[in-house]
Every structure is written in structure tokens, then in C-alpha cells.
Design a protein around this motif. Sequence first.
Motif, short mmCIF file in Angstrom:
data_model
loop_
_atom_site.label_atom_id
_atom_site.label_comp_id
_atom_site.label_asym_id
_atom_site.label_seq_id
_atom_site.Cartn_x
_atom_site.Cartn_y
_atom_site.Cartn_z
N THR A 38 1.02 -0.80 -0.06
CA THR A 38 -0.16 -0.25 -0.32
C THR A 38 0.41 1.17 0.10
O THR A 38 0.70 2.47 -1.07
CB THR A 38 -0.68 -0.08 1.08
OG1 THR A 38 -1.98 -1.29 1.21
CG2 THR A 38 -1.87 0.97 1.43
N ASN A 55 1.36 4.14 -2.91
CA ASN A 55 0.55 5.09 -3.00
C ASN A 55 1.36 6.37 -3.33
O ASN A 55 1.12 7.38 -4.36
CB ASN A 55 0.30 5.46 -1.12
CG ASN A 55 -0.96 5.65 -0.63
OD1 ASN A 55 -1.85 5.22 -1.19
ND2 ASN A 55 -0.60 5.43 0.65
N ALA A 65 -8.50 8.58 -4.55
CA ALA A 65 -6.75 8.03 -4.52
C ALA A 65 -5.67 9.22 -4.86
O ALA A 65 -4.61 9.04 -3.62
CB ALA A 65 -6.41 7.00 -5.18
N ASN A 71 -5.08 11.95 -2.07
CA ASN A 71 -5.18 12.14 -0.74
C ASN A 71 -5.25 13.12 0.26
O ASN A 71 -4.14 13.42 0.43
CB ASN A 71 -3.70 10.99 -0.62
CG ASN A 71 -4.10 9.50 0.20
OD1 ASN A 71 -5.52 9.85 0.62
ND2 ASN A 71 -3.18 8.90 -0.05
N ALA A 87 -5.31 9.55 4.86
CA ALA A 87 -4.46 9.37 5.42
C ALA A 87 -4.93 8.54 7.06
O ALA A 87 -4.41 7.60 7.25
CB ALA A 87 -3.55 9.44 5.04
#
Lengths: 346, 293
Positions: A337, A341, B239, B242, B247
Motif C-alpha cells: 500500500t 501510494n 486516491a 489524498n 490518510a
Amino acid sequence: MTFDHISRRQVLTGLAALGTLPLLSSRLSAAESFSGRSLVSSGFGGSTMDIIHKAVFDPFDKATGAKSTQVPMQSAAALARLKSEAGNPQIDMFQFSGGQEDAAKKEGLTQPLTSVAQLNAIPAEMKDPDGHWVTWAVIGEGIVYRKDKIKEPPRSYKDFLKPEYKGHVAFPAITNGYGMDFLVMLARAFGGGEVNIEPGFEAMRKLKGETIFKAASDLPSLFGQGDIWIMPYDTGNAFKVQSSGLPVAFATPEEGSPAVNITAVVAKGAKNADVANAAIDYMLRPEAQIEIARHMRWTASNPNTKLPDDLASEVPNVAQLAKLDRAIINEKRPEWTERWNREIAR
Amino acid sequence: MTATGDLARQKGRSGPSPAVVPVLIFAPCLIVYLVLFVWPQLSLLTTSAFDKGQLSGVHYVRFLGDEYYWELLGRTLLLGVCVTLITLVLGVPVAYVLARMQSRMAALLLILTTFPLLVSAVVRSFGWMVLFFRDGIVSNTLQALGLVDHPLQLMYTLTGVIIALAQVLLPLMVLTLHGVFKSIDPDLEFAAMSLGASPPLALCLVTLRLARSGIVAGSLLVFSLAISAFATPGLVGGARANVMATAIYEQTIEMLDWPFASTLATVLLVFVLALSLLYGAALDRRAKSESVA
């Protein structure tokens, strides 16, 4: 220790004995009358819960005289509820979609299924070796696409990288479970897998410019606006979008369909454990599984289920499912993850 | 105060002595504040400062040593500043006009302004999503007007989040400013004009300057709500946009890394506190230097 061993053996012997008498026991459970009894189960809420109720619980109630109700709660919340009411459960039967059945069993919150004749038919990897849980339906993931824009049904996860689809691809963020499975399946398609995720990231980096969404609720808008043609998602949601009138279809990828198991357990100390067991047996029957496939497009976990042709083409067969190593995925989740990101969403 | 006094006299001074009264008045609020705010904040702080049962700064080192998280913090603060500026620019004229309006319509218009507050931010964000998708009204209108030459996707972008959040928070700005403008005597403007100031100059020199405390209050309110907003960035931003709040959710719910989630929350809190204090102090200093001059 010894006790565990004995009880486990007893269960296995019991199951084997049941296996020799499938006809008789199924006739017995059908004749069983639960009139005046009730069954409380956890449910998934919304239209999913309503459809399951119509397809499974209503006919079960009709056949046995029981009165079934589903209490809506997400799987994680359901496990928390089971835990908080340990020893004196107000809910007899729990349904999970996130793998919670393992934790429930480990913490001693469940009891082995008894007199579930259909359990024998279910493949070994879809049930607990000690009989504490069983997968009664499977949500197959694969490729959802616009039939009017893509004439030839996509066949592989590699198709997401086809140049003619550039700018028309959408995929879920990694925090959505399907986003994680997409990463793993891309890795598998390009020669990697759970232990070698690199090819997955490499392929996904090529999709960096495409649309990333977070929730299933975005699906109708994404497909509705016309410029999203293809995305990795599941049969159930593809069917919902289809039912809303959009020309969308589901394709089973040749790498296999990653799947989400829908499991059922009976709470330890449940007041209506016998009714719950009978309900689970009912849910595993081919006729109930066909109804679930018809109204939800979920894959039947009972291999004896023969779907009608029109359904069979839209729902992956249990043999077409890809078995992902969830233990590795769960262990790597934080690392992947973080990486996702930075490398994909940024 | 007189009401309390009257009441005490009526009861023939059978109640508590006057010195205790303020304590009693504050007690319920204080208890709630201690239990529901101070205690959780402290436990948040301890969660972030421990690693495997030992006092450790490892989570803070992870945050501070990673440019990804600085970017996250920067994006969050940028969101707050942009939303505050937009609501100020849009809110000041509306609040001013509503406060100065003589007609009976004023009350109705004020109610209309606050109407969106009755609808949940989730619902309003869903509304924006419909508008923001590539073939949504916003994109189609801009194309029809020739302002953009290709379909514009505001969905899943920070710009989209800023626009949606500004709409969500605008009523709060208008309400705060309205009260302040209402309390400024219009005669002061007339006085300035009679001394030769043009109307716009009078507005700037007198009214806006007097409304400064309200502008500070409104800005701080909108800023702090914008940077801690979760629903709108989560739904509209997705996404790629963010922010700290999403978060924190991700670390708490998806990764189950509560210490790091607490660290993110603490860092956000410290930055907001520092910025608010600086902002307040700067305006305070200006007010003081002006009053001396």
C-alpha cells in the motif's frame, strides 16, 4: 489438547458417516419442522441482503416453518459483535465476506457444523477442516467492460495494457480489496505473483494515467459517462450496473478469477444452532445456489450446481477461480500500500 | 447575572454562595471537555509516542523523514488555504449585503444561505460527483462555452475537492461574517463618506477593518474544518488527492497501524494550532500598531 484431538476426530467421523447417507439425511432435514422457531443471522445490508433473503431465507422459512431475520452489519463489525456476545450470542449465524471466519474460529467463537449434509459436496479448500465454517457463495472478480465499445470480450489481465484502451481504463485503489487483487493478478499475468510482486507494479505503472476510483458506488457514473470501457471488478457489481441499463458485461480472465468467499458460521452457544445448521445446509443446495447466481451473479460453491446456460456464461465456474495466497497478501499489505501510494497514485 | 441574583434572592439565599456559582456553571462543560477531549488527545499522543511498548520517536521519524508525508501535509494545508480564500471572497459580499439589507427578504435569504447546512456533507459531495464526472454538467458547460477544448475531469482531483469543500463550508463563513457586519453601525460608513471617502474606500477603511475579528474567526473556522474534512476529499478526491484525514483513515482502518495514524493526527493538530496562533497573533499585532498610530 487431547480433547481437541478427540472432538476433531469425532467431527470428521461424523462427517464421513453423513457422507454415506446423503440422501437420507437430506430428506430428514427437509422434513424437520422448525415451526415457531426463529433464526437470527448477520447480513450484508442493502439490496444484497434483500436478494439473499428472497433467494435463500424465504424458501427456507417456507419449507421448515422457521422465521429468519438478517441483521445488517459489515463483516468486521459482525466479528466484533460475535466477540462481544461470546458465550451468549443474540445472533445465531454469521455471514462473513472478509475472511473473518478464521479469526472467529481461532478465538473459539464458533461451533462445528452438524447435520449439514451438503458439506460433503463442497471442495476442501472452501470449508474448515474441523467443520467450523463453510463457503456458501463466491464473488468472482474479473474484467468488466462496455460491450458497445469493446467488441471482442477481453481475455486476460494483459488486455488492460492494450494501446487501444489507453485513456479508457479505470481501476480501484489498493485500499479497495479488488485493487489489491488486481495488483496480484497483474503480477501473475506478467510472470510474477504473490512472492514476486514486481511485474505487477511494473504493469500498473503503465496504467498510472488512467482513472483510479475508491468505491463501488462510482461504477455507474464511470461506465455511464461513456469514456471508461474496461475495469477489473466483480460479477455482482457488473450485474448491478447492467441492470441499470448500461451495456456492460463480465469476462472471466484466463489467469483465473480472484475471489471473495462468502462464508457462514454458527455462533458458539447459539440458541437456534439447529435451525442455523439447517439453513446453512439449505444455502449449500444447488437450487438455492442457482437462485443466488441468478439474482446476484455470485459463483456457486457447490460443484454439483449446474447453472442454466444463460447464467453459466456470466458467472465463473468454481473451477475457474484463482486461489490467491491471502496470508502473503495480508502480510505484505502495508508495504504494498505504501509503495502503491507513492508509485501509482502520485 | 442579575437573573441569577434575583433568583437567589427569591429563594431567600438558600442556594449556593455566589462564589461557587461560576464553578457550578462550568463544571458540566469542564467534565465533558476533560473526558471527551483532553483524555482522548492524551491517549492519542501516547499511542503515537510508543513502539512495541517502549517510548520511541520512530513514528515521528518515519513521518518527518519521508517526503511523501510532507507532500501530504502540504496538500492538506493548501486545500485549507484555498478553501478559506474562496469562501472569504464569496462570503464577504453576501454577508455584507444580507446584513445591510433593509427589506423583509433579508431574513429569508439568510435562511436560504444556511439551507445547505441541513443536508449532510456526504450528500452534497455526491451531488458534486455527478457534476464533476467527465461528461458532467461542469465539463459540458465549459466545453460549450469554448473555455476548454476537451472533456474536463474534476473528479479525483484536488481542484474538485477545493470547489466542493468551498461550497460545503461557505454557509459557515457567511453566518460568521453576517453577525459581525450586523453589529457594525452603518453610520460609521456615512461618517467616513461625509468626510470625503468614496463608498468603496469607506467600506474598506471602516467596515472591513472593523469586521476583522469576524474575518479571523470565520477563516479559522473554515480552515480547520477544511483540513480535517473527510467525507468530501474521500468521495470527490479519491486516491490521487489524498489528504491527512483520508490518510489517517487508511492507516487506522485498512492498515491497522494505530500508532502511525495517531502520529499523523498529532502532526496535523500541531500544525493547525501553530498556524492559528500565528494568524491570530499577526492580526492582533496589526490591530495594536494601528490603534497606536
